[in-house]
Write an enzyme that holds these catalytic residues in place. Structure first.
Site, PDB file in Angstrom:
ATOM      1  N   SER A 103     -10.402 -28.355  30.139  1.00  0.00           N
ATOM      2  CA  SER A 103     -10.346 -28.438  28.673  1.00  0.00           C
ATOM      3  C   SER A 103     -11.668 -29.039  28.205  1.00  0.00           C
ATOM      4  O   SER A 103     -12.333 -29.748  28.978  1.00  0.00           O
ATOM      5  CB  SER A 103      -9.196 -29.365  28.263  1.00  0.00           C
ATOM      6  OG  SER A 103      -9.296 -29.743  26.913  1.00  0.00           O
TER       7      SER A 103
ATOM      8  N   TYR B  96      -4.754 -37.359  29.043  1.00  0.00           N
ATOM      9  CA  TYR B  96      -5.232 -35.964  29.127  1.00  0.00           C
ATOM     10  C   TYR B  96      -6.725 -35.974  29.468  1.00  0.00           C
ATOM     11  O   TYR B  96      -7.175 -35.233  30.345  1.00  0.00           O
ATOM     12  CB  TYR B  96      -4.959 -35.259  27.804  1.00  0.00           C
ATOM     13  CG  TYR B  96      -5.147 -33.754  27.822  1.00  0.00           C
ATOM     14  CD1 TYR B  96      -4.349 -32.940  28.627  1.00  0.00           C
ATOM     15  CD2 TYR B  96      -6.097 -33.135  27.005  1.00  0.00           C
ATOM     16  CE1 TYR B  96      -4.508 -31.548  28.620  1.00  0.00           C
ATOM     17  CE2 TYR B  96      -6.252 -31.749  27.002  1.00  0.00           C
ATOM     18  CZ  TYR B  96      -5.460 -30.964  27.807  1.00  0.00           C
ATOM     19  OH  TYR B  96      -5.622 -29.594  27.798  1.00  0.00           O
TER      20      TYR B  96
HETATM   21  N1  LIG Z   1      -3.623 -24.591  24.293  1.00  0.00           N
HETATM   22  C1  LIG Z   1      -4.774 -25.204  24.127  1.00  0.00           C
HETATM   23  O1  LIG Z   1      -5.219 -25.381  22.986  1.00  0.00           O
HETATM   24  C2  LIG Z   1      -5.563 -25.649  25.319  1.00  0.00           C
HETATM   25  C3  LIG Z   1      -6.829 -26.210  25.087  1.00  0.00           C
HETATM   26  C4  LIG Z   1      -7.576 -26.643  26.166  1.00  0.00           C
HETATM   27  C5  LIG Z   1      -7.099 -26.494  27.441  1.00  0.00           C
HETATM   28  N2  LIG Z   1      -5.868 -25.956  27.626  1.00  0.00           N
HETATM   29  C6  LIG Z   1      -5.406 -25.841  29.007  1.00  0.00           C
HETATM   30  O2  LIG Z   1      -4.977 -24.514  29.242  1.00  0.00           O
HETATM   31  C7  LIG Z   1      -3.940 -24.511  30.231  1.00  0.00           C
HETATM   32  C8  LIG Z   1      -2.745 -23.733  29.711  1.00  0.00           C
HETATM   33  O3  LIG Z   1      -2.283 -24.378  28.536  1.00  0.00           O
HETATM   34  P1  LIG Z   1      -1.265 -23.707  27.514  1.00  0.00           P
HETATM   35  O4  LIG Z   1      -1.777 -23.949  26.161  1.00  0.00           O
HETATM   36  O5  LIG Z   1      -0.901 -22.355  27.945  1.00  0.00           O
HETATM   37  O6  LIG Z   1      -0.030 -24.723  27.708  1.00  0.00           O
HETATM   38  P2  LIG Z   1       1.517 -24.449  27.676  1.00  0.00           P
HETATM   39  O7  LIG Z   1       1.867 -23.307  26.796  1.00  0.00           O
HETATM   40  O8  LIG Z   1       2.152 -25.781  27.411  1.00  0.00           O
HETATM   41  O9  LIG Z   1       1.790 -24.018  29.171  1.00  0.00           O
HETATM   42  C9  LIG Z   1       1.616 -24.937  30.222  1.00  0.00           C
HETATM   43  C10 LIG Z   1       2.118 -24.321  31.493  1.00  0.00           C
HETATM   44  O10 LIG Z   1       2.133 -25.342  32.504  1.00  0.00           O
HETATM   45  C11 LIG Z   1       3.424 -25.350  33.096  1.00  0.00           C
HETATM   46  N3  LIG Z   1       3.868 -26.646  33.603  1.00  0.00           N
HETATM   47  C12 LIG Z   1       3.963 -27.824  32.966  1.00  0.00           C
HETATM   48  N4  LIG Z   1       4.520 -28.740  33.759  1.00  0.00           N
HETATM   49  C13 LIG Z   1       4.782 -28.110  34.940  1.00  0.00           C
HETATM   50  C14 LIG Z   1       5.368 -28.516  36.152  1.00  0.00           C
HETATM   51  N5  LIG Z   1       5.833 -29.775  36.335  1.00  0.00           N
HETATM   52  N6  LIG Z   1       5.487 -27.622  37.151  1.00  0.00           N
HETATM   53  C15 LIG Z   1       5.051 -26.328  36.988  1.00  0.00           C
HETATM   54  N7  LIG Z   1       4.498 -25.887  35.843  1.00  0.00           N
HETATM   55  C16 LIG Z   1       4.369 -26.776  34.839  1.00  0.00           C
HETATM   56  C17 LIG Z   1       4.349 -24.934  31.970  1.00  0.00           C
HETATM   57  O11 LIG Z   1       5.598 -24.562  32.490  1.00  0.00           O
HETATM   58  P3  LIG Z   1       6.917 -24.529  31.552  1.00  0.00           P
HETATM   59  O12 LIG Z   1       6.820 -23.211  30.846  1.00  0.00           O
HETATM   60  O13 LIG Z   1       8.028 -24.610  32.510  1.00  0.00           O
HETATM   61  O14 LIG Z   1       6.815 -25.704  30.632  1.00  0.00           O
HETATM   62  C18 LIG Z   1       3.546 -23.803  31.375  1.00  0.00           C
HETATM   63  O15 LIG Z   1       3.685 -22.633  32.122  1.00  0.00           O
HETATM   64  C19 LIG Z   1      -3.666 -25.973  30.537  1.00  0.00           C
HETATM   65  O16 LIG Z   1      -4.378 -26.365  31.683  1.00  0.00           O
HETATM   66  C20 LIG Z   1      -4.217 -26.700  29.338  1.00  0.00           C
HETATM   67  O17 LIG Z   1      -4.560 -28.041  29.612  1.00  0.00           O
HETATM   68  C21 LIG Z   1      -5.091 -25.540  26.609  1.00  0.00           C
END
Ligand SMILES: NC(=O)c1ccc[n+]([C@@H]2O[C@H](COP(=O)([O-])OP(=O)(O)OC[C@H]3O[C@@H](n4cnc5c(N)ncnc54)[C@H](OP(=O)(O)O)[C@@H]3O)[C@@H](O)[C@H]2O)c1
Length: 263
Positions: free
Chosen positions: A132, A145
């Site tokens: 991130s 985070y």
């Molecule tokens: N969205 C943003 O604005 C943003 C910005 C910067 C970086 N990121 C990064 O991008 C990546 C994806 O983020 P996203 O926005 O797609 O987030 P998200 O929609 O919250 O999805 C997160 C994923 O991680 C999984 N996860 C969480 N805890 C887990 C566990 N204990 N075991 C296995 N899986 C687990 C979730 O599974 P469940 O479906 O079961 O909860 C989900 O599939 C992350 O690394 C995040 O830090 C996101």
């Protein structure tokens, strides 16, 4: 590295950005293995992409090891799963602190440790960590985070150097605020400080570019944010003063409250 015909293990596919990454990888001809902790969401997704699925909880060290064992022939790892881990540390229970560090940092490092030997032995492979921009610049109510994403960035850069010459590449892909789907979009908040957003498609394109061109770091964010983070990385004390004047408190509160249930 060529994606077509490679076996790719993707974590966090049940989340907002993960689905788009899966879609792009499938279109590029990857042989996908998808993992998540919710079987009822994971299995229909795997069927959609003609992928194998493995249910695993990244907060459970035994599950992480089992996942690596069941995916022993992986050519490419995309470690995308993470918890938002927003809010103040003093508002976290010790168990919640452990879970944030386990899911966001320990699990990707351990998967790399367990999957990379096969890649090194076969002289080809790639590990992509989805970090991130919070791994470059600290912000209020994000200390956990920030800790995990700064840590992941350092790990990726160091491990990349250690694997130099083995045929195995390591990349970190760092999104800014992502629109339309995922942990930020679901809060309904506007990007603090008017920093703007990027789409999940841009993040997925960054992941594919990182693998195909063996890039060290791909920052997927609007120009102003990339510049701001570069300055903040160099001058954190100055960045802290600027952020305090940005009147983002209510937006940050909205994000933290909306993400509280996921700790
Ligand atoms: N969205 C943003 O604005 C943003 C910005 C910067 C970086 N990121 C990064 O991008 C990546 C994806 O983020 P996203 O926005 O797609 O987030 P998200 O929609 O919250 O999805 C997160 C994923 O991680 C999984 N996860 C969480 N805890 C887990 C566990 N204990 N075991 C296995 N899986 C687990 C979730 O599974 P469940 O479906 O079961 O909860 C989900 O599939 C992350 O690394 C995040 O830090 C996101």
């Amino acid at each position: 590295m060529r994606i077509a015909g490679s076996t790719v293990l993707l974590t966090g596919v049940t989340g907002g950005i993960g689905r788009t990454i899966a879609h792009r990888l499938a279109s590029a001809g990857a042989d996908l293995v998808l993992t998540g902790r919710r079987r009822e969401v994971l299995e229909p997704l795997a069927a959609e992409f003609g992928a194998r699925s493995v249910v695993a909880d990244m907060a459970d060290p035994k599950d992480v090891t089992r996942l690596a064992e069941e995916c022993a022939g992986t050519d490419i790892l995309v470690a995308n799963a993470a918890l938002p881990s927003s809010g103040e540390l003093l508002d976290y229970t010790p168990e919640q602190v452990d879970r944030a560090i386990d899911v966001n940092l320990r699990a990707p490092v351990m998967l790399a440790r367990l999957l990379a030997p096969h890649m090194v032995d076969s002289g080809r492979g790639h590990l992509v960590f989805v970090g991130s921009m919070s791994g470059k610049a600290a912000t209020p109510s994000s200390s956990l985070y920030n800790a995990t994403k700064f840590g992941l960035r350092g790990f990726a850069h160091g491990f990349r150097q250690d694997l130099h010459g083995t045929g195995v590449g390591v990349s970190i892909v760092q999104p800014g605020f992502v629109s339309d789907a995922g942990m930020f979009a679901e809060t309904g908040a506007k990007a603090p400080g008017g920093l703007g957003t990027v789409t999940p498609g841009k993040v997925a394109a960054g992941v594919l570019r990182a693998v195909e061109r063996d890039l060290c770091e791909v920052n997927v964010a609007p120009l102003m944010m990339r510049l701001g983070c570069a300055v903040a990385a160099q001058f954190p004390g100055f960045a802290e003063k600027v952020q305090r004047r940005s009147n983002s408190e209510s937006t940050i509160r909205q994000i933290v409250e909306s993400q509280r249930a996921s700790r």
